[in-house]
Design an enzyme around this catalytic site. Structure first.
Site, PDB file in Angstrom:
ATOM      1  N   CYS B  69       0.813  -1.210   0.000  1.00 42.59           N
ATOM      2  CA  CYS B  69       0.000   0.000   0.000  1.00 42.59           C
ATOM      3  C   CYS B  69       0.850   1.266   0.000  1.00 42.59           C
ATOM      4  O   CYS B  69       0.374   2.336  -0.326  1.00 42.59           O
ATOM      5  CB  CYS B  69      -0.995   0.004   1.162  1.00 42.59           C
ATOM      6  SG  CYS B  69      -0.244  -0.395   2.725  1.00 42.59           S
ATOM      7  N   HIS B 118      18.875   0.807  -2.486  1.00 43.67           N
ATOM      8  CA  HIS B 118      17.443   1.048  -2.288  1.00 43.67           C
ATOM      9  C   HIS B 118      16.724  -0.237  -1.851  1.00 43.67           C
ATOM     10  O   HIS B 118      15.981  -0.232  -0.876  1.00 43.67           O
ATOM     11  CB  HIS B 118      16.809   1.600  -3.566  1.00 43.67           C
ATOM     12  CG  HIS B 118      15.362   1.948  -3.412  1.00 43.67           C
ATOM     13  ND1 HIS B 118      14.951   3.167  -2.939  1.00 43.67           N
ATOM     14  CD2 HIS B 118      14.232   1.221  -3.616  1.00 43.67           C
ATOM     15  CE1 HIS B 118      13.629   3.189  -2.871  1.00 43.67           C
ATOM     16  NE2 HIS B 118      13.167   2.011  -3.278  1.00 43.67           N
TER      17      HIS B 118
END
Lengths: 272, 442
Positions: B69, B118
């Site tokens: 989400c 990342h």
């Protein structure tokens, strides 16, 4: 370097480990503290046993020896606790206390004292042994009480996160304190009874209003009241912690204060 | 003795353009508002379809899609970076009806070391909205499983993910980044455990059966194995409803003082304008409870529980601001710990980069040569002294022979590693070669 210095050194290392553990919560630190305390305790056991054999009687006839014996019981009682409870943080109280008492013992020189056959009585050994183990239990109960009050304050005031994070739950501190008081009180009672028997043998009477006897009685009554309150009207938590601290203060006065400020037939045991 | 090579080589090798690039494209809660994230989020079916699409695309050799989400990210090994980026953007524009402008504004593209860092940071929950939250690692593992099932991953993504998992695990165990509660219900449980040794067999009393109460009680109930639940609510039927769902007992508001004797933890969240529980009600109860502690959690505004309760011995009261204070303190701790976590990630990135760069043909061939020369030198050092004083000419001849042997031994592997054949994945063979000759000392 005498054996006693080595023992003191081990106790100090243990105390250092436990104190650093209070700040940096790394398990290796309390394990270090535990290891050093165990080593110190074993060496100390050997030392006391050796003195016993050398002197031919239980070595508690001078202040040096009684303090040394106090440090030994403190270490021993904490080590036994360690086996049953996961209260590592109490080591931050017990180990430094044992170390401080051991320092006092080392600082006070051994003085040769004349002694009579009375020191060889089995009742005396039982009397001193039980009283001192009881005292060590009650010292740790006092430690648990102090930690309880600190944690209680941390939770109520909502400001001190240092202790809130490090100390265990109030319930665990309370139960541990109670367990110590119960055990310590039992030991103290047995110690007093054997003391009466010994007194009867030596002086022909059970009780002679000696200051030490009176103060022992006062301490005993404080703990009796605490246990009675807990069982009948639920004195737990804060009040129990405060009483444990007051009771221990009375005990310390009985042990040292009476000999220093008052006179009585125990004074030769703390002569220096 | 023997001249060992100094790293320069006379072999005609050069870094080929065919070592793939690691590419990461995505959006997250920092770059895109929730409206856009919703639109871009992929269902399981959509993820599978996208993976299949990437599999067919000629520029992309490996791929993995993470959709939660708070983020949608695609991790890839690509032969042509720009083409791959264009492919992804076109795919989004085509299937999601989002304008190219919007995409360009929200999307980030990392490649090489940045992409490695990342993905490591995401897995270690350093890039999460709530620093240190534990769900993200599970979500990445699920994403990786889907990609593996679709056979979309290869040497690079597999290793990258395994290293991401182990780094995340290290961060979690060596730093306090995941420690200490950062939500109201977790903070309440954390505090309760500082009062009670165990929450088992403790009775919870809910005052008010609203949504807040339900959220708070849910975690509390999961933190213990046994113990009762009481629900008091103004409208009895609503309270009975909630009690039914958590196997509790509904009671009436007027019964609260009587039930304070039984309860240990009270969570209050009513909309009442005044105090529902006052100090005068609690004081006599403590006697009846034989001073067993009482923990009040007041999450209502205006407050339900008289602040005087906190002054009663063995009764503890936390209102919503107090809990927020605990949470803020914990967040501070986590932020401090994140510095340590970043260092762990940096280490892992460096190690991965080393491995990745060695997948090129040139360093592998150089390492292979070094290894062979090292062996030759060691054997010579053992043999030459036993031959007695060897003339300088003989020595030179032996040296030449060794050079020639090593060159010839290495010829075929060099040619193959530089070009294993059009359709073959070169990195796989390089990896095998490195393992076969133990070039990485693992």
């Amino acid at each position: 370097m005498t054996l006693m210095t080595v023992i003191l050194f081990l106790y100090l290392l243990s105390a250092a480990g436990y104190i650093v553990f209070l700040f940096i919560q790394k398990p290796v630190l309390h394990r270090l503290g535990f290891g050093m305390l165990t080593a110190g305790f074993l060496a100390h056991t050997f030392h006391i046993g050796d003195e016993f054999v050398r002197l031919g009687f239980f070595p508690v006839h001078t202040l040096h020896h009684t303090l040394s014996f106090t440090a030994w019981t403190l270490a021993g009682v904490y080590l036994i606790l360690k086996y049953r409870y996961r209260l590592n943080i109490l080591g931050s109280f017990a180990a430094p206390l044992a170390a401080v008492v051991a320092i006092a013992a080392v600082c006070i020189p051994e003085v040769p004292t004349e002694y009579g056959h009375q020191l060889k009585s089995i009742w005396l050994i039982l009397h001193v042994g039980f009283i001192f183990i009881g005292q060590a239990c009650l010292a740790l109960a006092c430690g648990a009480g102090i930690l309880y009050l600190i944690q209680d304050h941390a939770i109520k005031s909502k400001s001190n996160r240092f202790f809130l994070k490090r100390l265990p739950s109030l319930e665990l501190l309370d139960v541990t304190g109670y367990m110590f008081i119960f055990t310590g009180f039992t030991m103290l009672t047995i110690g007093l009874i054997t003391g009466f028997i010994y007194a009867h043998q030596v002086w022909g009477r059970f009780w002679s209003w000696d200051p030490k006897e009176i103060w022992s009685g006062v301490s005993w009554l404080i703990y009796a009241a605490l246990l009675h309150g807990r069982l009948t009207s639920g004195w737990r938590g804060r009040r129990s912690a405060v009483m444990a601290i007051i009771g221990f203060a009375a005990l310390v006065f009985t042990f040292l204060g009476v000999n220093i400020f008052l006179e009585g037939h125990h004074d030769k045991f703390t002569r220096w | 003795m023997i001249n060992s090579p100094d790293g320069s080589t006379d072999l005609p090798v050069r870094s080929g353009p065919d070592l793939p690039d690691i590419l990461l494209i995505g959006i997250n809660h920092k770059t895109a508002p929730v409206a856009l994230r919703e639109q871009l989020a992929l269902s399981t079916d959509e993820t599978d379809q996208a993976l299949e699409f990437f599999q067919k695309s000629p520029n992309i050799s490996e791929s993995l899609i993470l959709s939660t989400c708070n983020r949608v990210e695609v991790l890839m090994a690509v032969s042509d970076r720009d083409a791959a980026v264009a492919t992804i953007k076109n795919l989004i524009a085509r299937t999601k009806a989002i304008s190219m402008d919007q995409i360009n504004n929200a999307i980030y593209v990392h490649s090489g070391e940045e992409a490695i860092r990342h993905i490591f940071r995401v897995a270690a929950s350093l890039d999460s909205m709530m620093l240190g939250e534990p769900q993200i690692l599970g979500q990445i593992k699920t994403a990786y499983r889907s990609a593996v099932r679709k056979k979309c991953t290869g040497l690079i993504v597999n290793r990258l993910m395994h290293k991401a998992f182990s780094t995340a695990k290290r961060v979690r165990s060596e730093t306090g980044i995941g420690g200490h509660a950062v939500s109201i219900s977790y903070a309440a449980v954390e505090l309760a455990k500082k009062i009670f040794d165990s929450l088992d067999d403790k009775t919870v009393l809910l005052v008010g059966a609203g949504e807040m109460a339900e959220l708070a009680v849910e975690h509390l109930i999961h933190s213990r194995r046994s113990g009762g639940l009481l629900v008091a609510n103004r409208t009895f039927s609503i309270g009975a409803d909630l009690a039914g769902r958590f196997k509790g007992t509904p009671i009436r508001l007027e019964e609260i003082p009587a039930y304070l004797k039984l309860a240990d933890i009270i969570i209050s969240s009513t909309g009442a304008p005044g105090y529902v529980i006052t100090g005068d009600q609690v004081r006599p109860i403590m006697r009846q409870r034989r001073n067993r502690p009482l923990f009040f959690i007041d999450i209502a505004v205006p407050r339900d529980i008289d602040p005087a309760v906190n002054r009663i011995p063995n009764a503890y009261l936390y209102d919503i601001d107090d809990l927020q204070g605990v949470i803020n303190g914990n967040i501070e701790t986590r932020n401090k710990e994140s510095v340590k976590a970043e260092r762990i990630v940096d280490e892992a990135v460096l190690r991965f980069k080393d491995w990745f760069e060695n997948l090129d043909a040139l360093p592998t061939i150089i390492a292979l040569r070094k290894k062979l020369y090292a062996i030759a030198e060691a054997e010579m050092a053992r043999t030459i002294p036993s031959l007695g004083g060897l003339p300088a000419g003989d020595r030179e001849a032996i040296q030449k022979m060794i050079d020639a042997m090593i060159s010839k031994i290495l010829h075929a592997p060099t040619v193959f590693l530089k070009n294993p054949g059009g359709h073959r994945n070169k990195t796989v063979y390089l990896d095998i070669a490195r393992k076969l000759f133990n070039l990485d000392d693992e």
